[in-house]
Design a protein around this motif. Structure first.
Motif, short mmCIF file in Angstrom:
data_model
loop_
_atom_site.label_atom_id
_atom_site.label_comp_id
_atom_site.label_asym_id
_atom_site.label_seq_id
_atom_site.Cartn_x
_atom_site.Cartn_y
_atom_site.Cartn_z
N GLN A 88 -109.20 -29.63 22.19
CA GLN A 88 -108.84 -30.63 23.18
C GLN A 88 -109.23 -30.04 24.53
O GLN A 88 -108.92 -28.88 24.80
CB GLN A 88 -107.34 -30.90 23.15
N VAL A 89 -109.90 -30.82 25.36
CA VAL A 89 -110.39 -30.28 26.63
C VAL A 89 -109.94 -31.21 27.76
O VAL A 89 -110.19 -32.41 27.73
CB VAL A 89 -111.92 -30.12 26.64
N LEU A 90 -109.29 -30.60 28.75
CA LEU A 90 -108.73 -31.33 29.88
C LEU A 90 -109.24 -30.71 31.17
O LEU A 90 -109.22 -29.49 31.33
CB LEU A 90 -107.20 -31.24 29.83
N SER A 91 -109.67 -31.56 32.10
CA SER A 91 -110.12 -31.04 33.39
C SER A 91 -108.91 -30.83 34.30
O SER A 91 -107.85 -31.43 34.09
CB SER A 91 -111.08 -32.03 34.06
N PRO A 92 -109.04 -30.00 35.33
CA PRO A 92 -107.94 -29.82 36.28
C PRO A 92 -107.56 -31.10 37.03
O PRO A 92 -106.50 -31.16 37.66
CB PRO A 92 -108.48 -28.76 37.25
N ARG A 93 -108.40 -32.12 36.95
CA ARG A 93 -108.07 -33.40 37.57
C ARG A 93 -107.44 -34.37 36.58
O ARG A 93 -107.18 -35.52 36.90
CB ARG A 93 -109.32 -34.02 38.20
N GLY A 94 -107.22 -33.90 35.35
CA GLY A 94 -106.52 -34.71 34.35
C GLY A 94 -107.42 -35.58 33.50
O GLY A 94 -106.94 -36.43 32.76
N GLU A 95 -108.73 -35.36 33.54
CA GLU A 95 -109.66 -36.14 32.72
C GLU A 95 -109.84 -35.45 31.37
O GLU A 95 -110.16 -34.27 31.31
CB GLU A 95 -111.01 -36.27 33.42
N MET A 96 -109.63 -36.20 30.29
CA MET A 96 -109.87 -35.68 28.95
C MET A 96 -111.36 -35.77 28.65
O MET A 96 -111.99 -36.79 28.88
CB MET A 96 -109.10 -36.49 27.90
N PHE A 97 -111.91 -34.67 28.14
CA PHE A 97 -113.28 -34.67 27.64
C PHE A 97 -113.18 -34.88 26.13
O PHE A 97 -112.49 -34.12 25.45
CB PHE A 97 -113.97 -33.34 27.95
#
Length: 151
Positions: A88-97
């Motif tokens: 599961q990959v999450l950006s520091p801005r809260g966007e899921m990849f």
């Protein structure tokens, strides 16, 4: 389940959210960076310092991550590799990849990189905001709530 943080460029506010959650939930959390990053004293939080060099931290994260782990990164090429591994990959801005959006995001990133290489000023990302922090915290809490309880 483990949390991995691509920590060199991760905003301080995001690291603070992650630190509090690691202690609260008992989820093993590792920051990977090519420089020293201060972490709070905790049996659940550690720093893995890798040698300086292009993609050293990224390569180490890819080597160690397992399917189902959560990784915090804004690096789209890294995110693409991790999504392929089942993380599961999450950006520091809260966007899921996700498998559904990573190819389009990677294509857009490559396009913008080509534009910059040809001399076009594309600007940069906006400054990290309170709204970004709130979005990240909300997404992050949703994800870790599904992790098996470690404590």
């Amino acid at each position: 389940m483990k949390i991995w943080v691509d920590a060199d460029a991760c905003p301080v506010a995001v690291k603070e959210i992650i630190f509090r959650a690691a202690d609260r939930t008992g989820i093993e959390t590792t920051l990977v960076a090519n420089q020293y990053i201060r972490t709070p004293p905790s049996k659940f939080i550690k720093l893995l310092q890798v040698p300086r060099g292009f993609d050293e931290a990224d390569d180490e994260i890819v080597r160690r991550v397992e399917a189902g782990n959560l990784v915090i990164t804004s690096d789209i090429p890294l995110a693409a590799q991790l999504v392929d591994k089942g993380a599961q990959v999450l950006s520091p801005r809260g966007e899921m990849f996700t498998a559904e959006n990573i190819k389009a995001l990677h294509t857009m990133r490559d396009f913008m990189d080509t534009m910059r290489a040809s001399g076009i000023d594309t600007g940069g990302p906006p400054a990290y905001s309170q709204a970004d922090r709130k979005t990240f915290a909300s997404q992050f809490d949703r994800i870790i709530a599904k992790f098996p309880k470690a404590v």
